[in-house]
Scaffold this motif. Sequence first.
Motif, PDB file in Angstrom:
ATOM      1  N   ASN A  32     -11.702  -2.698 -14.811  1.00  0.00           N
ATOM      2  CA  ASN A  32     -12.191  -2.512 -16.181  1.00  0.00           C
ATOM      3  C   ASN A  32     -11.625  -3.513 -17.186  1.00  0.00           C
ATOM      4  N   TYR A  33     -10.855  -4.477 -16.730  1.00  0.00           N
ATOM      5  CA  TYR A  33     -10.216  -5.412 -17.657  1.00  0.00           C
ATOM      6  C   TYR A  33     -11.245  -6.174 -18.495  1.00  0.00           C
ATOM      7  N   GLN A  34     -12.330  -6.592 -17.903  1.00  0.00           N
ATOM      8  CA  GLN A  34     -13.335  -7.362 -18.629  1.00  0.00           C
ATOM      9  C   GLN A  34     -14.301  -6.488 -19.430  1.00  0.00           C
ATOM     10  N   THR A  35     -14.200  -5.189 -19.298  1.00  0.00           N
ATOM     11  CA  THR A  35     -15.052  -4.295 -20.073  1.00  0.00           C
ATOM     12  C   THR A  35     -14.593  -4.343 -21.518  1.00  0.00           C
ATOM     13  N   ARG A  36     -15.498  -4.698 -22.402  1.00  0.00           N
ATOM     14  CA  ARG A  36     -15.123  -4.879 -23.806  1.00  0.00           C
ATOM     15  C   ARG A  36     -15.562  -3.718 -24.681  1.00  0.00           C
ATOM     16  N   HIS A  37     -16.338  -2.794 -24.114  1.00  0.00           N
ATOM     17  CA  HIS A  37     -16.800  -1.653 -24.894  1.00  0.00           C
ATOM     18  C   HIS A  37     -16.952  -0.451 -23.971  1.00  0.00           C
ATOM     19  N   PHE A  38     -16.410   0.676 -24.394  1.00  0.00           N
ATOM     20  CA  PHE A  38     -16.556   1.927 -23.661  1.00  0.00           C
ATOM     21  C   PHE A  38     -17.326   2.894 -24.553  1.00  0.00           C
ATOM     22  N   GLU A  39     -18.243   3.651 -23.976  1.00  0.00           N
ATOM     23  CA  GLU A  39     -19.038   4.605 -24.754  1.00  0.00           C
ATOM     24  C   GLU A  39     -18.153   5.694 -25.367  1.00  0.00           C
ATOM     25  N   SER A  40     -17.084   6.025 -24.696  1.00  0.00           N
ATOM     26  CA  SER A  40     -16.142   7.025 -25.186  1.00  0.00           C
ATOM     27  C   SER A  40     -14.799   6.335 -25.416  1.00  0.00           C
ATOM     28  N   VAL A  64     -16.172  13.353 -23.828  1.00  0.00           N
ATOM     29  CA  VAL A  64     -15.492  14.450 -24.510  1.00  0.00           C
ATOM     30  C   VAL A  64     -15.540  15.752 -23.718  1.00  0.00           C
ATOM     31  N   TYR A  65     -16.726  16.201 -23.288  1.00  0.00           N
ATOM     32  CA  TYR A  65     -16.800  17.504 -22.619  1.00  0.00           C
ATOM     33  C   TYR A  65     -16.013  17.555 -21.313  1.00  0.00           C
ATOM     34  N   PRO A  66     -16.100  16.552 -20.434  1.00  0.00           N
ATOM     35  CA  PRO A  66     -15.233  16.604 -19.249  1.00  0.00           C
ATOM     36  C   PRO A  66     -13.749  16.625 -19.609  1.00  0.00           C
ATOM     37  N   LEU A  67     -13.379  15.915 -20.658  1.00  0.00           N
ATOM     38  CA  LEU A  67     -11.978  15.920 -21.080  1.00  0.00           C
ATOM     39  C   LEU A  67     -11.558  17.311 -21.543  1.00  0.00           C
ATOM     40  N   GLU A 104     -16.019  27.859 -30.180  1.00  0.00           N
ATOM     41  CA  GLU A 104     -15.614  29.034 -29.407  1.00  0.00           C
ATOM     42  C   GLU A 104     -16.298  29.084 -28.042  1.00  0.00           C
ATOM     43  N   LEU A 105     -17.561  28.661 -27.977  1.00  0.00           N
ATOM     44  CA  LEU A 105     -18.257  28.656 -26.686  1.00  0.00           C
ATOM     45  C   LEU A 105     -17.633  27.650 -25.722  1.00  0.00           C
ATOM     46  N   VAL A 106     -17.270  26.481 -26.218  1.00  0.00           N
ATOM     47  CA  VAL A 106     -16.619  25.480 -25.369  1.00  0.00           C
ATOM     48  C   VAL A 106     -15.264  25.999 -24.901  1.00  0.00           C
ATOM     49  N   LYS A 107     -14.518  26.609 -25.793  1.00  0.00           N
ATOM     50  CA  LYS A 107     -13.215  27.175 -25.427  1.00  0.00           C
ATOM     51  C   LYS A 107     -13.382  28.270 -24.378  1.00  0.00           C
ATOM     52  N   LYS A 143     -25.037  21.229 -16.908  1.00  0.00           N
ATOM     53  CA  LYS A 143     -26.022  21.064 -17.978  1.00  0.00           C
ATOM     54  C   LYS A 143     -25.377  20.472 -19.230  1.00  0.00           C
ATOM     55  N   LEU A 144     -24.213  20.973 -19.593  1.00  0.00           N
ATOM     56  CA  LEU A 144     -23.506  20.483 -20.780  1.00  0.00           C
ATOM     57  C   LEU A 144     -23.128  19.009 -20.642  1.00  0.00           C
ATOM     58  N   VAL A 145     -22.573  18.640 -19.505  1.00  0.00           N
ATOM     59  CA  VAL A 145     -22.102  17.268 -19.302  1.00  0.00           C
ATOM     60  C   VAL A 145     -23.266  16.285 -19.185  1.00  0.00           C
ATOM     61  N   THR A 146     -24.348  16.700 -18.549  1.00  0.00           N
ATOM     62  CA  THR A 146     -25.471  15.773 -18.349  1.00  0.00           C
ATOM     63  C   THR A 146     -26.375  15.654 -19.581  1.00  0.00           C
TER      64      THR A 146
END
Length: 148
Positions: A32-40, A64-67, A104-107, A143-146
């Motif tokens: 990933n060294y040459q990756t200059r932009h990450f979506e997250s 965010v959601y997987p994290l 609250e639903l995510v929690k 469903k949430l992640v996709t």
Amino acid sequence: STGAVKMQPKAEELKFVTKNDGYVHIHPSSVNYQTRHFESPYLVYHEKVKTSRVFIRDCSMVSVYPLVLLGGGQVHTQLLKGDFVISLDDGWIRFAAASHQVAELVKELRCELDQLLQDKIKNPSMDLCVCPRGSRIIGMIVKLVTTQ
């Protein structure tokens, strides 16, 4: 037309912040060294080394959601300056939620997943895809992640 166009940072300029080490950089030997932009803005990594500065290796971007669902520590929700916030790692990582209900639903989904994984550890032969509770929780997470 006139004006400046924002340029992506050079590989050696890209840096991330960790709780314990401050700024870290992606190691030049990393894929990933040459990756200059990450979506997250969040990365997970396997190894951290210090040479001329602190570097991370074996890193992957994480959304965010997987994290929130799979990250360590407890998930907390709170009202902060009029916004509902989901926090991890004793408030070091924070996300704004669309509403109190979403927070609250995510929690609650995280709590259900933690309990499901504890049940699986206690009973390794349990098939999470066949178990009605397990398949509902996994289906909701997929469903949430996709669809995020």
